[in-house]
Scaffold this active site. Structure first.
Site, mmCIF file in Angstrom:
data_model
loop_
_atom_site.group_PDB
_atom_site.id
_atom_site.type_symbol
_atom_site.label_atom_id
_atom_site.label_comp_id
_atom_site.label_asym_id
_atom_site.label_seq_id
_atom_site.Cartn_x
_atom_site.Cartn_y
_atom_site.Cartn_z
ATOM 1 N N ASP A 112 8.881 25.007 55.550
ATOM 2 C CA ASP A 112 8.798 25.998 54.473
ATOM 3 C C ASP A 112 8.660 27.429 54.976
ATOM 4 O OD1 ASP A 112 8.953 24.178 52.309
ATOM 5 O OD2 ASP A 112 6.917 23.529 52.762
ATOM 6 N N HIS A 165 1.101 20.880 59.741
ATOM 7 C CA HIS A 165 1.755 19.673 59.232
ATOM 8 C C HIS A 165 0.904 18.475 59.595
ATOM 9 C CE1 HIS A 165 4.873 16.736 58.326
ATOM 10 N NE2 HIS A 165 5.444 17.701 57.643
#
Ligand code: CMC
Length: 383
Positions: free
Chosen positions: A313, A259
């Site tokens: 996700d 991320h």
């Protein structure tokens, strides 16, 4: 030489009151409220209201908001016809992007300075997206579209429109929690894309269709679908280590990891993992969840020191898979939820608008001659 930040990493694009992320401590707040609190006590409807109006709703405000959404769940038969005409092999994200753009033609909201126009555009987008997602999911298989059921909550109704039956209350609650966790996430790629479109004073339907297009990519929302393909390709816990070694050796990304902001495990992934574990109590040896947990352990040993950990996700697709939802519907479900955050940012942008028009550093030649067609050489550039 001017500064250049690839991917605009660390560049501040706006000031916002909507959400905040602490990537070192793994804290995500919507309007100052921790997502753990919202996930434990709230509903997606309350969360959407909070994001749009900056406060949790009173009971009468919530009743009115839910009623307004309820009466706008249906879609015009022409939108259904449009969805029917799309290739059944096409990706549902493309279908909903097209359908959302078309919505704006039926309900023009070009006066973006008008709060009434903004409110009803928000209501229509929130209410109709699930209907459009479920319609594409069924129509592409030759099944009839199922009309919304006014006696069911937002999440129950989505399941009803997909499967023609009301879900178990525990499943509906978990799905709703997942929607809460996906509803907003500061200045990510799709929100920024929507913001750029909003800054031209385009209407909210156009803004949301831009954002949907950006969410589709596998580096963003499309990762939830890609994770399932990856876990299926791995196939068994025994294959995990060699699969990851090959990926890392080839410098390829492992889907659902990493991320731009979080350097610890994404707080949304922590909650989603719990939900996935709750749904897969048996933990069969090679279930997707069992393989996923092995991937997480092996990844920690290989790249944990770089702060590459599961993101939102990684576990969300496993939950939707456990609920019997088709894999390519995962990113559209993400969009159904994120529309709340996108709209909040869109309206914030309208209120203190300044057209986004960044700069570039030009690296090409100048003053090239215009050659005659006979003397030109074939291009060697790839596109
Ligand atoms: N697997 C393996 N290595 C990774 C990964 C990953 N998933 N993510 C980052 N890295 C490595 C990368 O190879 C690079 O290593 P080095 O410095 O040795 O060259 C370093 O970490 C920095 O990577 P980056 O791509 O420059 O970092 P970024 O901030 O641009 O990447 C990201 C963020 C989300 C695009 C990236 O982590 C990625 O591609 N992840 C996989 C796709 C994914 O799961 N996307 C969902 C993102 S979160 C939720 C959402 O937006 O929907």
């Amino acid at each position: 030489m001017r500064d250049f930040f690839p991917g605009l990493a660390g560049v501040v694009a706006t000031k916002s009151n909507i959400s905040s992320v602490d990537g070192q401590q793994g804290i995500l707040e919507y309007r100052g409220i921790r997502i753990e609190e919202l996930a434990a006590h709230g509903t997606f409807m309350e969360t959407a209201y909070l994001l749009l109006f900056d406060e949790l709703p009173t009971s009468s405000a919530l009743r009115q908001f839910e009623e307004d959404l309820l009466i706008h769940r249906r879609i015009k038969y022409r939108i259904t016809d449009l969805i029917k005409c799309l290739p059944e092999s096409g990706h549902p994200m493309d279908a909903i992007q097209a359908a959302v753009a078309a919505l704006g033609m039926f309900y023009p909201a070009t006066n973006v300075r008008d709060p009434e126009a903004r409110y009803w555009a928000a209501i229509r987008l929130l209410a109709k997206l699930p209907t459009m997602v479920a319609a594409f999911a069924r129509l592409r298989h030759g099944d009839d579209q199922i009309q919304p059921n006014d006696n069911l909550s937002y999440s129950e109704n989505f399941f009803y429109m997909l499967f023609e039956q009301k879900p178990d209350p525990a499943i509906a609650k978990m799905f709703d929690t997942s929607l809460i966790l996906h509803a907003e996430h500061t200045m990510n790629a799709s929100t920024f894309s929507g913001l750029v479109t909003a800054s031209t004073l385009a209407d909210p339907y156009t803004v949301i269709s831009s954002a949907i297009g950006t969410l589709k990519g596998p580096l963003h929302g499309g990762a939830n679908e890609a994770v399932i393909h990856m876990l299926r390709a791995i196939g068994s816990v025994e294959q995990v280590a060699s699969f990851l070694d090959q990926k890392i050796e080839a410098k390829e990304k492992v889907m659902g990891f990493g991320h731009r902001v979080y350097k610890v495990k994404d707080p949304r992934a922590l909650i989603l993992q719990e939900l996935a574990q709750h749904m897969d109590k048996d933990q069969k040896p090679n279930s997707l969840l069992t393989i996923a947990r092995a991937v997480e352990q092996e990844m920690e040993q290989r790249v944990g020191h770089k702060g590459i950990r599961p993101n939102v996700d990684f576990y969300s697709g496993i939950i939707y898979h456990q609920m019997g939802i088709e894999t390519d519907m995962f990113t559209p479900i993400f969009a159904m939820s994120r529309v709340a955050g996108w709209l909040a940012h869109c309206f914030e942008q309208y209120q203190h608008n300044h057209l986004f028009r960044p700069d570039q550093i030009y690296e090409g030649p100048h003053n090239r001659p215009y050659e005659s067609i006979e003397s030109r050489k074939p291009s060697t550039s790839a596109i």
